[in-house]
Design an enzyme around this catalytic site. Structure first.
Site, PDB file in Angstrom:
ATOM      1  N   ARG A 124       0.813  -1.224   0.000  1.00 56.75           N
ATOM      2  CA  ARG A 124       0.000   0.000   0.000  1.00 56.75           C
ATOM      3  C   ARG A 124       0.845   1.273   0.000  1.00 56.75           C
ATOM      4  NH1 ARG A 124      -3.504  -2.073   5.036  1.00 56.75           N
ATOM      5  NH2 ARG A 124      -1.608  -3.330   5.255  1.00 56.75           N
TER       6      ARG A 124
ATOM      7  N   LYS B 231       8.847  -0.653   3.428  1.00 56.04           N
ATOM      8  CA  LYS B 231       7.998   0.218   4.265  1.00 56.04           C
ATOM      9  C   LYS B 231       8.677   0.652   5.559  1.00 56.04           C
ATOM     10  CE  LYS B 231       4.096  -1.369   6.409  1.00 56.04           C
ATOM     11  NZ  LYS B 231       2.650  -1.572   6.598  1.00 56.04           N
TER      12      LYS B 231
ATOM     13  N   GLU C  77     -10.647  -9.151  10.897  1.00 57.47           N
ATOM     14  CA  GLU C  77     -10.005  -8.229   9.949  1.00 57.47           C
ATOM     15  C   GLU C  77     -11.089  -7.550   9.129  1.00 57.47           C
ATOM     16  OE1 GLU C  77      -6.871  -7.250   9.951  1.00 57.47           O
ATOM     17  OE2 GLU C  77      -6.682  -8.546  11.700  1.00 57.47           O
TER      18      GLU C  77
ATOM     19  N   ASN D 222      -7.664  -3.288  17.001  1.00 54.66           N
ATOM     20  CA  ASN D 222      -6.464  -4.031  17.381  1.00 54.66           C
ATOM     21  C   ASN D 222      -5.241  -3.167  17.101  1.00 54.66           C
ATOM     22  OD1 ASN D 222      -4.379  -5.875  17.696  1.00 54.66           O
ATOM     23  ND2 ASN D 222      -4.783  -6.885  15.715  1.00 54.66           N
TER      24      ASN D 222
ATOM     25  N   ASN E 135       0.477   2.454   6.776  1.00 56.60           N
ATOM     26  CA  ASN E 135       0.361   1.553   5.633  1.00 56.60           C
ATOM     27  C   ASN E 135       0.486   2.274   4.305  1.00 56.60           C
ATOM     28  OD1 ASN E 135      -0.257  -0.775   7.304  1.00 56.60           O
ATOM     29  ND2 ASN E 135      -2.199   0.241   7.683  1.00 56.60           N
TER      30      ASN E 135
ATOM     31  N   LYS F 269      29.306  25.529   3.849  1.00 54.88           N
ATOM     32  CA  LYS F 269      29.521  24.075   3.836  1.00 54.88           C
ATOM     33  C   LYS F 269      30.886  23.758   4.414  1.00 54.88           C
ATOM     34  CE  LYS F 269      31.751  21.427   1.379  1.00 54.88           C
ATOM     35  NZ  LYS F 269      32.590  20.928   0.302  1.00 54.88           N
TER      36      LYS F 269
ATOM     37  N   ALA G 107      29.389  41.190   1.033  1.00 55.53           N
ATOM     38  CA  ALA G 107      28.300  40.603   0.242  1.00 55.53           C
ATOM     39  C   ALA G 107      28.840  40.021  -1.060  1.00 55.53           C
ATOM     40  CB  ALA G 107      27.268  41.678  -0.063  1.00 55.53           C
TER      41      ALA G 107
ATOM     42  N   TYR H 213      36.552  24.190  -5.635  1.00 57.84           N
ATOM     43  CA  TYR H 213      36.448  22.915  -6.360  1.00 57.84           C
ATOM     44  C   TYR H 213      36.916  23.100  -7.791  1.00 57.84           C
ATOM     45  CZ  TYR H 213      33.992  18.651  -7.980  1.00 57.84           C
ATOM     46  OH  TYR H 213      33.667  17.425  -8.498  1.00 57.84           O
TER      47      TYR H 213
HETATM   48  C1  UD1 Z   1      -2.420  -5.672  11.223  1.00 60.42           C
HETATM   49  C2  UD1 Z   1      -3.445  -6.552  11.948  1.00 60.42           C
HETATM   50  C3  UD1 Z   1      -4.642  -5.680  12.311  1.00 60.42           C
HETATM   51  C4  UD1 Z   1      -4.185  -4.522  13.176  1.00 60.42           C
HETATM   52  C5  UD1 Z   1      -3.063  -3.713  12.500  1.00 60.42           C
HETATM   53  C6  UD1 Z   1      -2.477  -2.747  13.488  1.00 60.42           C
HETATM   54  C7  UD1 Z   1      -3.166  -8.801  11.046  1.00 60.42           C
HETATM   55  C8  UD1 Z   1      -3.718  -9.823  10.148  1.00 60.42           C
HETATM   56  N1  UD1 Z   1      -3.826  -7.646  11.097  1.00 60.42           N
HETATM   57  O1  UD1 Z   1      -3.048  -5.236  10.027  1.00 60.42           O
HETATM   58  O2  UD1 Z   1      -5.600  -6.449  13.013  1.00 60.42           O
HETATM   59  O3  UD1 Z   1      -5.274  -3.666  13.469  1.00 60.42           O
HETATM   60  O4  UD1 Z   1      -2.015  -4.597  12.068  1.00 60.42           O
HETATM   61  O5  UD1 Z   1      -1.588  -1.856  12.884  1.00 60.42           O
HETATM   62  O6  UD1 Z   1      -2.157  -9.038  11.719  1.00 60.42           O
HETATM   63  N2  UD1 Z   1       4.396  -8.281   8.170  1.00 60.42           N
HETATM   64  C9  UD1 Z   1       5.364  -9.263   8.060  1.00 60.42           C
HETATM   65  N3  UD1 Z   1       5.122 -10.313   7.218  1.00 60.42           N
HETATM   66  C10 UD1 Z   1       3.962 -10.455   6.522  1.00 60.42           C
HETATM   67  C11 UD1 Z   1       2.978  -9.459   6.653  1.00 60.42           C
HETATM   68  C12 UD1 Z   1       3.226  -8.388   7.492  1.00 60.42           C
HETATM   69  O7  UD1 Z   1       6.414  -9.168   8.682  1.00 60.42           O
HETATM   70  O8  UD1 Z   1       3.848 -11.458   5.789  1.00 60.42           O
HETATM   71  C13 UD1 Z   1       4.671  -7.134   9.065  1.00 60.42           C
HETATM   72  C14 UD1 Z   1       4.629  -5.792   8.347  1.00 60.42           C
HETATM   73  O9  UD1 Z   1       5.931  -5.354   8.033  1.00 60.42           O
HETATM   74  C15 UD1 Z   1       4.015  -4.867   9.391  1.00 60.42           C
HETATM   75  C16 UD1 Z   1       3.232  -5.780  10.302  1.00 60.42           C
HETATM   76  O10 UD1 Z   1       3.636  -7.095  10.025  1.00 60.42           O
HETATM   77  O11 UD1 Z   1       5.009  -4.207  10.152  1.00 60.42           O
HETATM   78  C17 UD1 Z   1       1.708  -5.667  10.097  1.00 60.42           C
HETATM   79  O12 UD1 Z   1       1.407  -6.009   8.765  1.00 60.42           O
HETATM   80  P1  UD1 Z   1       0.385  -5.142   7.910  1.00 60.42           P
HETATM   81  O13 UD1 Z   1       0.265  -5.773   6.576  1.00 60.42           O
HETATM   82  O14 UD1 Z   1       0.718  -3.720   7.974  1.00 60.42           O
HETATM   83  O15 UD1 Z   1      -0.964  -5.446   8.717  1.00 60.42           O
HETATM   84  P2  UD1 Z   1      -2.267  -4.525   8.817  1.00 60.42           P
HETATM   85  O16 UD1 Z   1      -3.096  -4.706   7.603  1.00 60.42           O
HETATM   86  O17 UD1 Z   1      -1.896  -3.156   9.199  1.00 60.42           O
HETATM   87 CA    CA Z   2       0.002  -2.045   9.347  1.00 59.09          CA
END
Ligand code: UD1
Ligand code: CA
Length: 437
Positions: free
Chosen positions: A14, A21, A148, A162, A219, A326, A355, A362
Site C-alpha cells: 500500500r 515500508k 479483519e 487491534n 500503511n 559548507k 556581500a 572545487y
Molecule cells: C495488522 C493486523 C490488524 C491490526 C493492525 C495494526 C493482522 C492480520 N492484522 O493489520 O488487526 O489492526 O495490524 O496496525 O495481523 N508483516 C510481516 N510479514 C507479513 C505481513 C506483514 O512481517 O507477511 C509485518 C509488516 O511489516 C508490518 C506488520 O507485520 O510491520 C503488520 O502487517 P500489515 O500488513 O501492515 O498489517 P495490517 O493490515 O496493518
Molecule cells: Ca500495518
C-alpha cells in the site's frame, strides 16, 4: 525470561514505494529504528526482527537476531518464523509491528506486566473507516476474536481496534501457531486468529487499552505524513518544555536527533535537519535550512541561510540571508551577512565577509581550503580561489579575484583600473539621435 518479536517483513504494497515500508523515515529516523529504540530500555532477554529479504540494515543492532521471512505469507507466518528463533528459556513473548513508530513505553510495560496467556493491546477509534482489525470481547471483557475488517466491512461498527501489539505465553504460542490456517480470502496466515484459537482452547485472554496515537499504524504515504505530524508535535513540544522558543512550531521541521539548548530562539519556517546542535541564545531566523552543524551561543543564522555538511558557527557570529556555508568554521563574531558561498573554509574571529564573496573550492576533481585569519575585511564581490590564505588584519578590495596568499595587515587588490572618458555619453547620445532622425 521475555522476548520481543518485531514484524518488519511484508511487501508494504500500500506504500506503492520501492523503499521497504519499515525503512521510511519519521523525523529522519526509519520506522523500524523507532520501534527498536522504544523497546531498548525494557530489558528484553531476546529481540528478534522478522525481516523481508530486501531489508538491508545500515548497522545491524548488535543484540538483535534478524531472521528473514522469504515470502510475505502474513503476520501469523512471520510470527511463526520469529518464534523458531526463540531461546528455550523464554516464557513470555511480546509481538509488535515495525510500522508503528509512535510507540509509548507505558503501553509496552502494561503488555509486559499483563498476566493472561494472551493479551491484546486495543484502542478506541473515532474514525470507523480505518482498516484496523477489531477486537471482539465477551461479557467478561475478555477478547474472544479479532476480525479483519478488510474481509468483514460490517465489523467496522466496532470501535475497539487491534493496535497490533500482543503479549503471549511462549508455551501456548509454540502449541497454537502450527494450528493457524490461511485466511480463505487472502491466503495469508493471520497472527490475529490466535485470539479465537486461544479462547477456544481455554487459555486466558486479556486486553490493555492504549491511545490510538501511540499505535498509529503506517500503511500508506498519507499515513506516513500523519505519523510525521504527530512525531513533529511531540519533538517540538519536548524542546519547548526544555526551554527552547519556537515562535510558530507548526511551521518548522526538527530531525529526531537535534540538540537544542534552553534559550535558543527559532523563528517560523526553519528546517533543522540531521546532526544539528544549537546552543543557548543562538537565533535561527525564518526560512533557514540547517543540517550537520554546531551553532554556538549568541550566533544568528538567517533569514534564508543554508548550513550543511559540518559547519561550526562560533559565539556571536552572524550568517545572513542567501549565504550558504559548507564544511567550514565561522569564528567568534565573524560575519557573512549577504549572498555568499563559503565552502571548505575557516574564518577567523571578527572577520567580515562582504556581500557576494565566493570561495572557489572545487576544480572538478578536488576540494581546496580557504583560510582567513582574524579581523580581516573581505570586500564585496570577492572571489577567493582556493587554496588561499588571508593573514590576520588584511583587507581585500571589493571585486577582487584573489589567487595568491595575502600577508597580515596588507591590502590586496586585484581588479582593472577604472578609466574615465570625459563627455563620452554626450557624444554617444548625439550619434544615436542622428541615426533615429
Ligand atoms: C495488522 C493486523 C490488524 C491490526 C493492525 C495494526 C493482522 C492480520 N492484522 O493489520 O488487526 O489492526 O495490524 O496496525 O495481523 N508483516 C510481516 N510479514 C507479513 C505481513 C506483514 O512481517 O507477511 C509485518 C509488516 O511489516 C508490518 C506488520 O507485520 O510491520 C503488520 O502487517 P500489515 O500488513 O501492515 O498489517 P495490517 O493490515 O496493518
Ligand atoms: Ca500495518
Amino acid at each position: 525470561m521475555k522476548a520481543v518479536i518485531i514484524l518488519a517483513a511484508g511487501n508494504g504494497t500500500r506504500m506503492k514505494s520501492p523503499i521497504p515500508k519499515v525503512l521510511h523515515t519519521v523525523a529522519g529516523k526509519p520506522m523500524l529504528q523507532w520501534v527498536i529504540d522504544a523497546i531498548d530500555p525494557l530489558n528484553f532477554e531476546q529481540i528478534i526482527i522478522v525481516a523481508s529479504p530486501i531489508l538491508e540494515f545500515e548497522t545491524k543492532p548488535s543484540n538483535v537476531d534478524v531472521i528473514v521471512q522469504g515470502k510475505p505469507l502474513g503476520t501469523g507466518d512471520a510470527l511463526q518464523i520469529g518464534v523458531s528463533k526463540l531461546n528455550s528459556n523464554i516464557n513470555k513473548v511480546l509481538l509488535i509491528c515495525a510500522d508503528t513508530p509512535l510507540l509509548d513505553q507505558a503501553d509496552l510495560k502494561n503488555l509486559i506486566n499483563s498476566t493472561a496467556d494472551l493479551t491484546v493491546a486495543a484502542m478506541e477509534i473515532n474514525d470507523l473507516s480505518k482498516s484496523y482489525g477489531r477486537v471482539e470481547l465477551n461479557d467478561k471483557s475478555q477478547p474472544v476474536a479479532i476480525v479483519e475488517t478488510k474481509h468483514n466491512e460490517k465489523d467496522k461498527i466496532n470501535k475497539l481496534a487491534n493496535a497490533g501489539a500482543y503479549a503471549f505465553n511462549a508455551k501456548m504460542l509454540r502449541e497454537l501457531l502450527p494450528q493457524l490456517k490461511p485466511n480463505q480470502e487472502s491466503g495469508e496466515i493471520y497472527a490475529t486468529d490466535l485470539v479465537a484459537l486461544a479462547f477456544a482452547k481455554n487459555y486466558s485472554t486479556g486486553v490493555i487499552y492504549a491511545r490510538e496515537e501511540n499505535f498509529f499504524g503506517v500503511n500508506t504515504i498519507v499515513e506516513l505524513t500523519a505519523a510525521e505530524s504527530i512525531m513533529q508535535d511531540r519533538l517540538k513540544k519536548a524542546h519547548m518544555l526544555n526551554g527552547v522558543r519556537f515562535v510558530l512550531p507548526e511551521t518548522s521541521y526538527v530531525n529526531y536527533d537535534a540538540e537544542i539548548a534552553a534559550g535558543a530562539y527559532i523563528e517560523p519556517n526553519v528546517y533543522i535537519g540531521e546532526r544539528v546542535r544549537i546552543a543557548a541564545f543562538a537565533r535561527i531566523l525564518s526560512y533557514s535550512y540547517i543540517s550537520e552543524c554546531l551553532i554556538l551561543s549568541q550566533a544568528t543564522i538567517g533569514p534564508f541561510a543554508h548550513l550543511r555538511a559540518n559547519v561550526v558557527v562560533e559565539e556571536g557570529a552572524t550568517i545572513g540571508n542567501f549565504v550558504e556555508v559548507k564544511n567550514s568554521l565561522i569564528g567568534k563574531k565573524a560575519k557573512a551577512k549577504h549572498l555568499s558561498y563559503i565552502g571548505d573554509a575557516s574564518i577567523g574571529e571578527a572577520t567580515n565577509i562582504g556581500a557576494g564573496t565566493i570561495t572557489c573550492n572545487y576544480d572538478g576533481f578536488n576540494k581546496f581550503k580557504t583560510q582567513i585569519g582574524k579581523n580581516v575585511m573581505v570586500g564585496v564581490n570577492t572571489t577567493l580561489v582556493a587554496p588561499v590564505f588571508l593573514g590576520d588584519g588584511a583587507y581585500v578590495a571589493a571585486g577582487s579575484v584573489i589567487t595568491e596568499d595575502v600577508t597580515p595587515n596588507s591590502l590586496a587588490i586585484s581588479r582593472s583600473i577604472q578609466q574615465e572618458k570625459a563627455e563620452w555619453a554626450v557624444n554617444f547620445r548625439a550619434r544615436n539621435a542622428r541615426k533615429l532622425s
